[in-house]
Design a protein around this motif. Structure first.
Motif, short mmCIF file in Angstrom:
data_model
loop_
_atom_site.label_atom_id
_atom_site.label_comp_id
_atom_site.label_asym_id
_atom_site.label_seq_id
_atom_site.Cartn_x
_atom_site.Cartn_y
_atom_site.Cartn_z
N VAL A 61 34.48 130.00 4.98
CA VAL A 61 34.72 129.70 3.56
C VAL A 61 33.81 128.58 3.07
O VAL A 61 33.53 128.49 1.88
CB VAL A 61 36.21 129.34 3.31
N THR A 81 38.18 134.46 2.35
CA THR A 81 39.57 134.87 2.59
C THR A 81 39.70 136.38 2.58
O THR A 81 40.39 136.97 3.42
CB THR A 81 40.48 134.26 1.50
N PRO A 113 48.23 137.01 0.35
CA PRO A 113 47.50 136.70 -0.89
C PRO A 113 48.27 137.06 -2.14
O PRO A 113 48.09 136.43 -3.19
CB PRO A 113 46.21 137.52 -0.76
#
Length: 283
Positions: free
Chosen positions: A71, A80, A230
């Motif tokens: 990331v 992600t 998520p």
């Protein structure tokens, strides 16, 4: 499956809790794993430590490092999506526990996850390519330790002990990382409370539930259900942080939710003609 979904819900709260901390993300991840891993290690007393579980502990720690290295190069969104989205694919391939419905639902869930998080963001360059490769490596490592845990649990080992050995070992590995990255932020009340929640709630309790879920849920299905993470994070962003979703992101959220329902609903067992005939004779 309920335990796996509950674990994913807890994982989904980590991002919001992390906003309370102003510190190096690697240090936060290390503190989370040290606290949660040591708590899980308490459940492993008297358990049989095997080379496979020790390798799983190394994988748990390596995943954290790969994820944050990814990331830092790609940005949070792309890193992600690639790491979390590739996990179910690698898990299904390594475990060889997949069906046509699982494959379709997983593909749709990954597409929904990408639409939800990326929201049209695009980047390019060699640095991003390296980050994507690191994220893919992270997804493979996650799949490895999930399959390792599932095999041990299916082989008769207590799920609490399996998670305790793997995450307790990872905590020992990550302790020097925490020290080197500077744990001074833990002296602040807000930082300490957030770290305790991340360690106790989103790590110890979450993986305790995940391990319990692996007793009855195929590991490939569990990895797909974990994509609820998520979705939960997005909903918390809407409700708590007052964020907004683009139409593409909203469509991704809907697609992701529908895919998780498709995976969670048990498949109907096929009744053979012979079984039907035998049933008629029994009457």
């Amino acid at each position: 499956m309920k335990n796996v979904l509950a674990a994913a819900v807890l994982w989904g709260t980590a991002g919001t809790a992390g906003l309370l901390i102003t510190a190096d993300p690697v240090s936060v991840a290390a503190a989370r794993l040290v606290i949660g891993g040591l708590l899980l290690a308490l459940l492993a007393r008297g358990a049989r430590v095997t080379p496979a579980l020790l390798l799983g502990a190394v994988a748990v720690a390596a995943y954290q490092l790969c994820f944050f290295a990814a990331v830092s190069r790609t940005g949070v969104a792309i890193g992600t999506v690639v790491a979390i989205g590739s996990g179910p694919i690698f898990t299904g391939l390594l475990s060889r526990q997949f069906s046509a419905r699982w494959a379709a639902a997983t593909a749709a869930a990954i597409a929904g996850c990408a639409a939800l998080i990326v929201g049209g963001e695009a980047q390019a360059g060699d640095e991003v390519l390296v980050g994507v490769l690191l994220a893919l490596l992270g997804g493979l490592i996650y799949a490895f330790y999930a399959v390792t845990a599932a095999k041990a649990i299916n082989g008769g080992a207590p799920s609490d002990a399996v998670m305790g050995i793997m995450f307790g070992g990872a905590a020992v590995i990550m302790l020097p990382v925490l020290i080197l990255t500077g744990p001074g932020w833990l002296a602040e009340p807000r930082g300490l409370l957030a770290a305790l929640y991340l360690g106790v709630g989103t790590t110890a309790l979450a993986y305790f539930l995940y391990g319990r879920g692996l007793r009855t849920t195929p590991v490939a299905t569990a990895a797909t259900l974990a994509l609820a993470e998520p979705a939960v994070a997005a909903l918390l962003g809407l409700l708590v942080l007052r964020e907004t979703l683009t139409p593409v992101s909203f469509g991704g959220l809907v697609l992701l939710g529908a895919s998780l329902v498709a995976v969670a609903v048990p498949e109907r067992k096929k009744i053979s003609v012979e079984a039907g005939v035998d049933g008629q004779r029994a009457r």
